[in-house]
Design a protein around this motif. Structure first.
Motif, PDB file in Angstrom:
ATOM      1  N   TRP A  28       0.810  -1.213   0.000  1.00 17.29           N
ATOM      2  CA  TRP A  28       0.000   0.000   0.000  1.00 17.29           C
ATOM      3  C   TRP A  28       0.846   1.267   0.000  1.00 17.29           C
ATOM      4  O   TRP A  28       0.426   2.294  -0.538  1.00 17.29           O
ATOM      5  CB  TRP A  28      -0.944  -0.017   1.199  1.00 17.29           C
ATOM      6  CG  TRP A  28      -1.889   1.145   1.197  1.00 17.29           C
ATOM      7  CD1 TRP A  28      -1.983   2.145   2.128  1.00 17.29           C
ATOM      8  CD2 TRP A  28      -2.866   1.447   0.199  1.00 17.29           C
ATOM      9  NE1 TRP A  28      -2.962   3.044   1.780  1.00 17.29           N
ATOM     10  CE2 TRP A  28      -3.521   2.638   0.590  1.00 17.29           C
ATOM     11  CE3 TRP A  28      -3.262   0.837  -0.988  1.00 17.29           C
ATOM     12  CZ2 TRP A  28      -4.534   3.220  -0.154  1.00 17.29           C
ATOM     13  CZ3 TRP A  28      -4.278   1.417  -1.746  1.00 17.29           C
ATOM     14  CH2 TRP A  28      -4.892   2.597  -1.325  1.00 17.29           C
ATOM     15  N   ALA A  62       1.138   3.150  -3.255  1.00 20.30           N
ATOM     16  CA  ALA A  62      -0.080   3.564  -3.962  1.00 20.30           C
ATOM     17  C   ALA A  62      -0.005   5.015  -4.446  1.00 20.30           C
ATOM     18  O   ALA A  62       0.223   5.938  -3.667  1.00 20.30           O
ATOM     19  CB  ALA A  62      -1.293   3.386  -3.058  1.00 20.30           C
ATOM     20  N   ILE A  89      -2.816   6.740  -6.882  1.00 19.36           N
ATOM     21  CA  ILE A  89      -4.100   6.291  -7.433  1.00 19.36           C
ATOM     22  C   ILE A  89      -4.582   7.241  -8.530  1.00 19.36           C
ATOM     23  O   ILE A  89      -4.401   8.461  -8.435  1.00 19.36           O
ATOM     24  CB  ILE A  89      -5.152   6.203  -6.303  1.00 19.36           C
ATOM     25  CG1 ILE A  89      -4.607   5.330  -5.159  1.00 19.36           C
ATOM     26  CG2 ILE A  89      -6.462   5.632  -6.816  1.00 19.36           C
ATOM     27  CD1 ILE A  89      -5.408   5.430  -3.877  1.00 19.36           C
ATOM     28  N   TYR A  90      -5.224   6.656  -9.522  1.00 23.03           N
ATOM     29  CA  TYR A  90      -5.778   7.420 -10.646  1.00 23.03           C
ATOM     30  C   TYR A  90      -7.231   7.019 -10.796  1.00 23.03           C
ATOM     31  O   TYR A  90      -7.551   5.928 -11.269  1.00 23.03           O
ATOM     32  CB  TYR A  90      -4.996   7.104 -11.911  1.00 23.03           C
ATOM     33  CG  TYR A  90      -5.277   7.968 -13.124  1.00 23.03           C
ATOM     34  CD1 TYR A  90      -4.528   9.120 -13.362  1.00 23.03           C
ATOM     35  CD2 TYR A  90      -6.247   7.616 -14.056  1.00 23.03           C
ATOM     36  CE1 TYR A  90      -4.751   9.898 -14.502  1.00 23.03           C
ATOM     37  CE2 TYR A  90      -6.472   8.380 -15.191  1.00 23.03           C
ATOM     38  CZ  TYR A  90      -5.725   9.525 -15.403  1.00 23.03           C
ATOM     39  OH  TYR A  90      -5.947  10.284 -16.539  1.00 23.03           O
ATOM     40  N   GLU A  91      -8.145   7.892 -10.370  1.00 22.88           N
ATOM     41  CA  GLU A  91      -9.573   7.593 -10.486  1.00 22.88           C
ATOM     42  C   GLU A  91     -10.047   7.908 -11.898  1.00 22.88           C
ATOM     43  O   GLU A  91      -9.752   8.980 -12.438  1.00 22.88           O
ATOM     44  CB  GLU A  91     -10.381   8.406  -9.474  1.00 22.88           C
ATOM     45  CG  GLU A  91     -11.847   7.993  -9.466  1.00 22.88           C
ATOM     46  CD  GLU A  91     -12.759   8.966  -8.726  1.00 22.88           C
ATOM     47  OE1 GLU A  91     -13.870   8.544  -8.368  1.00 22.88           O
ATOM     48  OE2 GLU A  91     -12.378  10.127  -8.534  1.00 22.88           O
ATOM     49  N   ALA A 121      -1.863   2.586  -9.271  1.00 24.59           N
ATOM     50  CA  ALA A 121      -3.176   1.976  -9.030  1.00 24.59           C
ATOM     51  C   ALA A 121      -4.245   2.738  -9.797  1.00 24.59           C
ATOM     52  O   ALA A 121      -4.341   3.965  -9.695  1.00 24.59           O
ATOM     53  CB  ALA A 121      -3.510   1.961  -7.542  1.00 24.59           C
ATOM     54  N   GLU A 179      -8.244   3.337 -10.164  1.00 31.25           N
ATOM     55  CA  GLU A 179      -9.500   3.150  -9.431  1.00 31.25           C
ATOM     56  C   GLU A 179     -10.658   3.423 -10.383  1.00 31.25           C
ATOM     57  O   GLU A 179     -10.871   4.559 -10.816  1.00 31.25           O
ATOM     58  CB  GLU A 179      -9.581   4.069  -8.214  1.00 31.25           C
ATOM     59  CG  GLU A 179     -10.842   3.858  -7.397  1.00 31.25           C
ATOM     60  CD  GLU A 179     -10.865   4.689  -6.121  1.00 31.25           C
ATOM     61  OE1 GLU A 179     -11.885   5.353  -5.865  1.00 31.25           O
ATOM     62  OE2 GLU A 179      -9.846   4.681  -5.403  1.00 31.25           O
ATOM     63  N   ARG A 182     -13.140   0.167  -3.310  1.00 33.43           N
ATOM     64  CA  ARG A 182     -13.464   1.404  -2.599  1.00 33.43           C
ATOM     65  C   ARG A 182     -14.944   1.336  -2.238  1.00 33.43           C
ATOM     66  O   ARG A 182     -15.806   1.247  -3.109  1.00 33.43           O
ATOM     67  CB  ARG A 182     -13.168   2.614  -3.479  1.00 33.43           C
ATOM     68  CG  ARG A 182     -13.441   3.966  -2.822  1.00 33.43           C
ATOM     69  CD  ARG A 182     -14.647   4.609  -3.425  1.00 33.43           C
ATOM     70  NE  ARG A 182     -14.823   6.016  -3.047  1.00 33.43           N
ATOM     71  CZ  ARG A 182     -15.955   6.687  -3.263  1.00 33.43           C
ATOM     72  NH1 ARG A 182     -16.991   6.116  -3.850  1.00 33.43           N
ATOM     73  NH2 ARG A 182     -16.056   7.938  -2.898  1.00 33.43           N
ATOM     74  N   MET A 191      -4.086  10.834  -4.794  1.00 37.26           N
ATOM     75  CA  MET A 191      -4.987  10.359  -5.835  1.00 37.26           C
ATOM     76  C   MET A 191      -5.236  11.473  -6.843  1.00 37.26           C
ATOM     77  O   MET A 191      -5.444  12.630  -6.476  1.00 37.26           O
ATOM     78  CB  MET A 191      -6.320   9.894  -5.253  1.00 37.26           C
ATOM     79  CG  MET A 191      -7.258   9.294  -6.305  1.00 37.26           C
ATOM     80  SD  MET A 191      -8.762   8.590  -5.607  1.00 37.26           S
ATOM     81  CE  MET A 191      -9.655  10.088  -5.171  1.00 37.26           C
TER      82      MET A 191
END
Length: 604
Positions: free
Chosen positions: A110, A113, A115-117, A146, A148, A262, A427
């Motif tokens: 983790w 991480a 993150i790419y939404e 990561a 998302e 999530r 993120m």
């Protein structure tokens, strides 16, 4: 799974439906020649109906639905595929047919991480799983570890954010087939990318949810949500309901090899049982797929319940506090929930960076004085995901404007230098890395009266804002059901040919490369409770002790005026937002809108 259509060894298929409110259920099989085979299902104990078919009655690819009491045809609530949308028949899927080639993939820790939404329908012009695959190498080069995905569970119509899903096991047909989604996940793993999935366990969408007709026990008459009937997680017959959602989580993680989930808006899940559904689900995940590979569960929880994050089974939470404080500093907007941060936005931001939540049990004026949150200083900072943009924070604006349109460029760059280099996982929301000019607005594809209700409700949400007191201004808010609203939200990848957008991309790449090489190696084992100092109204110093004892220090001024103060520099410069910033800092002066990072590694 105990639910739905399950292919057995030898080719037989077991169909199971929980329908405690009906007397009889029939299985309707649609044959290739257009004929239908009607088979009565056997009534079992506790409201279950079941039948086992043998070839050629049903096989992978067969369309089927259930008929209730000779009156209502419904899709399977645990349908693995529903190519004709939510009111059409379900399709039998062989869960073992896809040949996985990611056996060596064990996930990523983790602390790595980034993150790419993204929303699949607007991430590319085609809006499919297959089209998204074409940008995986780009994401790796950007520095993402990561992806998302916003919810993919089958929703009404051809376009939706995903939070109106009603068939929670079926990837929406507008994005492609189950095999297409598995191909995307496998391709991501081959490039070292984790894939996380947003799931909604607090409500079902307003159209196509047939559960009320045959299993009203799915819903609670004691609890309510802002979006409709609450799920029955703690009343009579709730055991089957809880199992449905736990198996849904396991299904995505095991059948599709997702690396984590999530959990949307868990503050809207009302459950007075112990353990509650969030804790029970997390324990089942860790005892299942989490026991053999790295699986991460993320929460959205407006209540800031820190105790969830100390269970050891939940990785992190979206930290809205951090976003709100930073957004106020960048834009000056103080309407709505931003009002809670208007008194001392720099202090709220500092507390987020150092301790996790800004609200750790203090009263919230926006919530009429209600105490919000729990102490979080003791939690590792890896438990808090920070961001400047998400689908919510952009899409819930009337016109869906992104931060690059709302904040001055220099100020936004300083904010990004803070969030992308701070220890907590950062993120991004799709397109922000190149300052995408396209908005991200609320869109859906409802029909008839529901469509009108949603459109009117959307505009009513903004009627109390000063900018929309004029009826003409209110009417200018994009209609969520208009196809043009959806089409206008698709990312314009061609804009990367323009120097401004390319420059933004390079800025993000540079910061994430710095994070990967200079900060990430020191993060394993990081604890909570960093120290911070405020200098005036907008100056800030935060000092973190990283997992291996390395000291990381941030000095920043988030205001339009220079700040004077005692600045004790310790360590080597890691990042300076201005070429001559080090000289200013050594003189005890921070210019407007600046950030400086210093790192001092432990001498072994």
């Amino acid at each position: 799974m105990p639910f739905g259509a399950h292919l057995l060894p030898g080719g037989n298929i077991r169909f199971r439906l929980w329908a405690p409110a009906v007397r009889q259920v029939e299985l309707i099989l649609e044959q290739d020649d257009g004929k239908k085979t009607i088979l009565p299902m056997h009534s079992l104990a506790d409201g279950w109906f079941q039948i086992e078919t043998s070839p050629p009655q049903a096989q992978p690819g067969t369309f089927y639905h259930y008929r209730l009491d000779d009156a209502l045809d419904i899709p399977d609530p645990a349908s693995r595929a529903n190519p004709q949308d939510i009111h059409g028949p379900s399709q039998v899927v062989d869960a073992t047919a896809f040949i996985w080639q990611d056996d060596a993939w064990q996930g990523r820790p983790w602390h790595e991480a980034v993150i790419y939404e993204l929303h699949l329908g607007t991430f590319t012009s085609a809006g499919t799983f297959a089209a998204a695959l074409q940008h995986l190498d780009y994401l790796v080069e950007l520095g993402i570890t990561a992806i998302e995905l916003m919810p993919v569970a089958d929703f009404p119509g051809a376009r939706n954010w995903g939070y109106d899903g009603v068939l929670l096991f079926a990837p929406d047909h507008s994005y492609g087939t189950p095999e297409d989604l598995k191909t995307l996940v496998q391709a991501a793993h081959a490039r070292g990318l984790m894939v996380l999935l947003d799931v909604v366990y607090n409500h079902f969408g307003p159209e196509g949810n047939y559960l009320h007709a045959y299993a009203p026990q799915f819903f609670s008459d004691r609890h309510h949500t802002p979006w409709g009937a609450a799920i029955n997680f703690d009343g009579k017959d709730s055991r089957t309901v809880r199992d449905f959602f736990i198996h849904n989580a396991l299904y995505w993680l095991e059948e599709y090899h997702f690396d984590g989930l999530r959990l949307d808006a868990v503050h809207a899940i009302a459950d007075n049982s112990r353990p509650d559904i969030v804790i029970e689900l997390a324990a089942a995940v860790q005892a299942g797929p989490g026991s053999t590979r790295q699986v991460h569960l993320i929460l959205e929880n407006d209540a800031n319940i820190a105790s969830y994050l100390q269970q050891g089974t939940l990785a992190a939470q979206w930290n809205d506090d951090c976003h709100h404080a930073l957004h106020l500093l960048l834009t000056g907007e103080s309407d709505g929930y931003y009002a809670d941060y208007a008194d001392q936005p720099t202090r709220h931001l500092a507390r987020c960076l150092a301790e996790g939540f800004a609200f750790q049990g203090e009263p919230s004026a926006f919530r009429a004085g209600q105490l919000r949150g729990e102490p979080s200083r003791h939690l590792p900072l890896s438990a808090f995901i920070n961001f400047t943009q998400t689908h919510d924070q952009i899409g819930n604006r009337a016109y869906g404007e992104r931060m690059a349109r709302l904040a001055p460029e220099k100020s936004l760059q300083v904010a990004l230098a803070i969030l992308l280099l701070a220890p907590s996982p950062p993120m991004l929301f799709m397109g922000e890395e190149f300052a995408a000019a396209t908005p991200f607005q609320f869109f859906c594809d409802f029909q008839g009266e529901l469509a009108s209700t949603v459109t009117e409700g959307r505009r009513r949400e903004f009627s109390g804002f000063r900018a929309f007191t004029d009826p003409a201004a209110l009417a200018s808010i994009p209609d969520p059901n208009d196809l043009a609203t959806f089409e206008g939200c698709k990312l314009d990848w061609d804009c990367l040919n323009q120097s401004r957008h390319q420059a933004w991309l390079e800025y993000y790449q540079g910061l994430l490369a710095l994070r990967r090489t200079q900060i990430m190696p020191h993060l394993p084992g990081i604890h909570g409770g960093a120290g911070f100092e405020l200098i005036g109204a907008t100056g800030l110093i935060v000092r973190w002790g990283l997992g291996d004892g390395t000291q990381l220090t941030l000095l920043t001024n988030l205001g339009d005026e220079p700040m004077e103060g005692p600045l004790h520099l310790d360590g080597a410069p890691l990042y300076l937002s201005q070429v001559d910033l080090s000289g200013f800092l050594s003189a005890g002066r921070m210019p407007p809108w600046c950030a400086a990072w210093f790192i001092k590694e432990t001498q072994l």
